[in-house]
Design a protein around this motif. Sequence first.
Motif, PDB file in Angstrom:
ATOM      1  N   PHE A   9       0.827  -1.209   0.000  1.00 51.48           N
ATOM      2  CA  PHE A   9       0.000   0.000   0.000  1.00 51.48           C
ATOM      3  C   PHE A   9       0.860   1.258   0.000  1.00 51.48           C
ATOM      4  CE2 PHE A   9      -1.876   3.183   3.006  1.00 51.48           C
ATOM      5  CZ  PHE A   9      -2.779   3.750   2.112  1.00 51.48           C
ATOM      6  N   VAL A  10       1.881   1.310   0.861  1.00 55.31           N
ATOM      7  CA  VAL A  10       2.757   2.480   0.954  1.00 55.31           C
ATOM      8  C   VAL A  10       3.505   2.689  -0.364  1.00 55.31           C
ATOM      9  CG1 VAL A  10       4.806   3.417   2.099  1.00 55.31           C
ATOM     10  CG2 VAL A  10       2.990   2.362   3.455  1.00 55.31           C
ATOM     11  N   PHE A  11       4.003   1.614  -0.966  1.00 52.94           N
ATOM     12  CA  PHE A  11       4.761   1.729  -2.210  1.00 52.94           C
ATOM     13  C   PHE A  11       3.869   2.173  -3.369  1.00 52.94           C
ATOM     14  CE2 PHE A  11       8.225   0.114   0.032  1.00 52.94           C
ATOM     15  CZ  PHE A  11       9.361   0.015  -0.784  1.00 52.94           C
ATOM     16  N   VAL A  12       2.679   1.622  -3.452  1.00 54.81           N
ATOM     17  CA  VAL A  12       1.776   2.016  -4.535  1.00 54.81           C
ATOM     18  C   VAL A  12       1.425   3.498  -4.420  1.00 54.81           C
ATOM     19  CG1 VAL A  12      -0.549   1.730  -5.478  1.00 54.81           C
ATOM     20  CG2 VAL A  12       0.833  -0.285  -4.929  1.00 54.81           C
ATOM     21  N   ASN A  13       1.170   3.950  -3.204  1.00 58.98           N
ATOM     22  CA  ASN A  13       0.869   5.371  -3.022  1.00 58.98           C
ATOM     23  C   ASN A  13       2.070   6.228  -3.394  1.00 58.98           C
ATOM     24  OD1 ASN A  13      -0.751   7.704  -1.788  1.00 58.98           O
ATOM     25  ND2 ASN A  13       1.154   7.762  -0.613  1.00 58.98           N
ATOM     26  N   HIS A  14       3.268   5.791  -2.984  1.00 58.26           N
ATOM     27  CA  HIS A  14       4.473   6.572  -3.251  1.00 58.26           C
ATOM     28  C   HIS A  14       4.737   6.701  -4.745  1.00 58.26           C
ATOM     29  CE1 HIS A  14       8.525   8.167  -2.749  1.00 58.26           C
ATOM     30  NE2 HIS A  14       8.945   7.252  -3.608  1.00 58.26           N
ATOM     31  N   ASN A  19       2.405  -0.806 -11.330  1.00 58.19           N
ATOM     32  CA  ASN A  19       3.526  -1.251 -12.151  1.00 58.19           C
ATOM     33  C   ASN A  19       4.863  -0.824 -11.533  1.00 58.19           C
ATOM     34  OD1 ASN A  19       5.044  -2.215 -14.368  1.00 58.19           O
ATOM     35  ND2 ASN A  19       4.968  -0.207 -15.336  1.00 58.19           N
ATOM     36  N   LYS A  20       4.989   0.456 -11.194  1.00 63.09           N
ATOM     37  CA  LYS A  20       6.240   0.957 -10.616  1.00 63.09           C
ATOM     38  C   LYS A  20       6.478   0.366  -9.223  1.00 63.09           C
ATOM     39  CE  LYS A  20       6.165   5.338 -13.129  1.00 63.09           C
ATOM     40  NZ  LYS A  20       6.063   6.820 -13.001  1.00 63.09           N
ATOM     41  N   ALA A  21       5.419   0.223  -8.441  1.00 62.69           N
ATOM     42  CA  ALA A  21       5.562  -0.349  -7.098  1.00 62.69           C
ATOM     43  C   ALA A  21       6.022  -1.800  -7.184  1.00 62.69           C
ATOM     44  CB  ALA A  21       4.239  -0.255  -6.342  1.00 62.69           C
ATOM     45  N   SER A  22       5.501  -2.541  -8.149  1.00 68.89           N
ATOM     46  CA  SER A  22       5.883  -3.957  -8.288  1.00 68.89           C
ATOM     47  C   SER A  22       7.362  -4.085  -8.627  1.00 68.89           C
ATOM     48  CB  SER A  22       5.028  -4.631  -9.365  1.00 68.89           C
ATOM     49  OG  SER A  22       5.283  -4.079 -10.647  1.00 68.89           O
ATOM     50  N   LYS A  23       7.871  -3.170  -9.458  1.00 72.12           N
ATOM     51  CA  LYS A  23       9.300  -3.195  -9.790  1.00 72.12           C
ATOM     52  C   LYS A  23      10.155  -2.879  -8.565  1.00 72.12           C
ATOM     53  CE  LYS A  23       8.700  -1.975 -14.668  1.00 72.12           C
ATOM     54  NZ  LYS A  23       8.930  -0.945 -15.721  1.00 72.12           N
ATOM     55  N   ALA A  24       9.725  -1.903  -7.770  1.00 77.25           N
ATOM     56  CA  ALA A  24      10.482  -1.533  -6.569  1.00 77.25           C
ATOM     57  C   ALA A  24      10.472  -2.646  -5.529  1.00 77.25           C
ATOM     58  CB  ALA A  24       9.904  -0.252  -5.966  1.00 77.25           C
ATOM     59  N   LEU A  25       9.379  -3.414  -5.488  1.00 76.42           N
ATOM     60  CA  LEU A  25       9.245  -4.500  -4.513  1.00 76.42           C
ATOM     61  C   LEU A  25       9.732  -5.852  -5.062  1.00 76.42           C
ATOM     62  CD1 LEU A  25       5.698  -3.585  -3.155  1.00 76.42           C
ATOM     63  CD2 LEU A  25       7.833  -3.492  -1.842  1.00 76.42           C
ATOM     64  N   PHE A  26      10.130  -5.855  -6.353  1.00 73.20           N
ATOM     65  CA  PHE A  26      10.561  -7.097  -7.007  1.00 73.20           C
ATOM     66  C   PHE A  26       9.456  -8.151  -6.963  1.00 73.20           C
ATOM     67  CE2 PHE A  26      14.415  -4.990  -5.484  1.00 73.20           C
ATOM     68  CZ  PHE A  26      15.150  -4.893  -6.671  1.00 73.20           C
ATOM     69  N   LEU A  27       8.240  -7.694  -7.276  1.00 73.20           N
ATOM     70  CA  LEU A  27       7.071  -8.571  -7.311  1.00 73.20           C
ATOM     71  C   LEU A  27       6.357  -8.389  -8.653  1.00 73.20           C
ATOM     72  CD1 LEU A  27       5.597  -7.809  -3.767  1.00 73.20           C
ATOM     73  CD2 LEU A  27       6.753  -9.926  -4.439  1.00 73.20           C
ATOM     74  N   SER A  28       5.491  -9.319  -8.965  1.00 75.26           N
ATOM     75  CA  SER A  28       4.664  -9.170 -10.146  1.00 75.26           C
ATOM     76  C   SER A  28       3.517  -8.209  -9.846  1.00 75.26           C
ATOM     77  CB  SER A  28       4.095 -10.523 -10.581  1.00 75.26           C
ATOM     78  OG  SER A  28       3.173 -11.000  -9.601  1.00 75.26           O
ATOM     79  N   GLN A  29       2.948  -7.620 -10.889  1.00 65.29           N
ATOM     80  CA  GLN A  29       1.822  -6.716 -10.690  1.00 65.29           C
ATOM     81  C   GLN A  29       0.624  -7.416 -10.040  1.00 65.29           C
ATOM     82  OE1 GLN A  29       0.847  -3.854 -13.839  1.00 65.29           O
ATOM     83  NE2 GLN A  29       2.782  -4.378 -14.861  1.00 65.29           N
ATOM     84  N   PRO A  30       0.295  -8.651 -10.463  1.00 67.79           N
ATOM     85  CA  PRO A  30      -0.817  -9.339  -9.790  1.00 67.79           C
ATOM     86  C   PRO A  30      -0.589  -9.550  -8.299  1.00 67.79           C
ATOM     87  CG  PRO A  30      -0.351 -10.382 -11.887  1.00 67.79           C
ATOM     88  CD  PRO A  30       0.746  -9.402 -11.656  1.00 67.79           C
ATOM     89  N   LEU A  55      -4.445   5.919 -10.807  1.00 68.06           N
ATOM     90  CA  LEU A  55      -4.799   5.268  -9.550  1.00 68.06           C
ATOM     91  C   LEU A  55      -4.817   6.334  -8.466  1.00 68.06           C
ATOM     92  CD1 LEU A  55      -5.376   2.314  -8.719  1.00 68.06           C
ATOM     93  CD2 LEU A  55      -3.025   2.190  -7.898  1.00 68.06           C
ATOM     94  N   ILE A  56      -5.977   6.603  -7.906  1.00 65.99           N
ATOM     95  CA  ILE A  56      -6.146   7.693  -6.946  1.00 65.99           C
ATOM     96  C   ILE A  56      -6.405   7.122  -5.559  1.00 65.99           C
ATOM     97  CG2 ILE A  56      -7.437   9.781  -6.385  1.00 65.99           C
ATOM     98  CD1 ILE A  56      -5.930   9.930  -9.020  1.00 65.99           C
ATOM     99  N   ILE A  57      -5.658   7.620  -4.575  1.00 63.74           N
ATOM    100  CA  ILE A  57      -5.889   7.192  -3.193  1.00 63.74           C
ATOM    101  C   ILE A  57      -7.195   7.796  -2.692  1.00 63.74           C
ATOM    102  CG2 ILE A  57      -4.570   9.090  -2.178  1.00 63.74           C
ATOM    103  CD1 ILE A  57      -3.579   7.081  -0.042  1.00 63.74           C
ATOM    104  N   THR A  58      -7.955   7.008  -1.959  1.00 65.74           N
ATOM    105  CA  THR A  58      -9.245   7.464  -1.438  1.00 65.74           C
ATOM    106  C   THR A  58      -9.049   8.261  -0.144  1.00 65.74           C
ATOM    107  OG1 THR A  58      -9.575   5.485  -0.096  1.00 65.74           O
ATOM    108  CG2 THR A  58     -10.351   5.403  -2.390  1.00 65.74           C
ATOM    109  N   ASP A  59     -10.142   8.862   0.326  1.00 60.93           N
ATOM    110  CA  ASP A  59     -10.087   9.604   1.590  1.00 60.93           C
ATOM    111  C   ASP A  59      -9.686   8.678   2.738  1.00 60.93           C
ATOM    112  OD1 ASP A  59     -10.791  11.899   0.294  1.00 60.93           O
ATOM    113  OD2 ASP A  59     -12.917  11.789   0.834  1.00 60.93           O
ATOM    114  N   LYS A  60     -10.234   7.464   2.750  1.00 58.68           N
ATOM    115  CA  LYS A  60      -9.870   6.514   3.804  1.00 58.68           C
ATOM    116  C   LYS A  60      -8.413   6.084   3.663  1.00 58.68           C
ATOM    117  CE  LYS A  60     -14.441   4.690   4.949  1.00 58.68           C
ATOM    118  NZ  LYS A  60     -15.295   3.471   5.086  1.00 58.68           N
TER     119      LYS A  60
END
Length: 302
Positions: A9-14, A19-30, A55-60
Amino acid sequence: MNIDNIEAFVFVNHFGSINKASKALFLSQPSVTSRIKSLERELDAELFRRVGRQLIITDKGIEFLPFAENIIRTMKKGKEHLQNMEEKNQITIACSGLVSFYLIPRLMPMFKERFPDQTFRIMTETSETVARMVANGDADYGFASNVSQTKLNAERVIESPIRLIVPSDHPFADGETIDIERLVETPIVFFECGSLDWTMVHNLFLSLREQPDIQYEVDSMESAKGIILNRAAIGFLPELSVHRELEEGSLVAVDVPTLANVSLKTDLIHHNGMDIDGFDEMTAIIRKVSSERPEVYSRSFI
């Protein structure tokens, strides 16, 4: 709650992208998508929504983000602490630029002699960041100016006069004091370090009847010094930053009576809860260094 899901969650928001978060985490997008969905189920809240391709973060999600970041930060600090306990003892020192560039190289051999079983990690940051790092436990010791945090013990260890620095062949380099009004006669490089004492120099400029010819504004002492060495301008710098050039004679420090009492002050700081012995020993080492070359550091150390 799964820490890996929170990290996703933190990486996707950052990165703003799975796609970019998966590369930074060395994981697949799924895999990243699955972790976000799992976290949303655990929280019973939607954290992101798609708007077109974005991809937009919600209020919550925004509400949960600082808690998630704090969990990741705490986990990282815990891992680092355990690794340091297992592998080696390490002292982390956070420094302002003045100390990191011009003092730490001289202090390190003496620190190492006194603490032979320790390794040292040196981090260069602004004074505000240094104080925050020490207060939060991210650094064991710090060198910073204008320290005001109540969690910290501080002891003044450096007071480096801010002086007018000119090339050795400049007309002002004849050993005489000069009136501040004469600054209009020559180009100026202005270094802004952000401290209260430095602000006094800037305010002094503003108070003059005729404004100095400030042709360069820089945020690096080394840049300012290089401009002066290349005879493109003169400028005000902490004496400690040019001590070698003053010794060699390539630069000259000129007295300006109006700024006689202005100096860049730096404190050695540590957290209130830390063992005071190491702090006192480091302070003693700094004072020992200051006594070795009093002709250069006569006003640089307290």
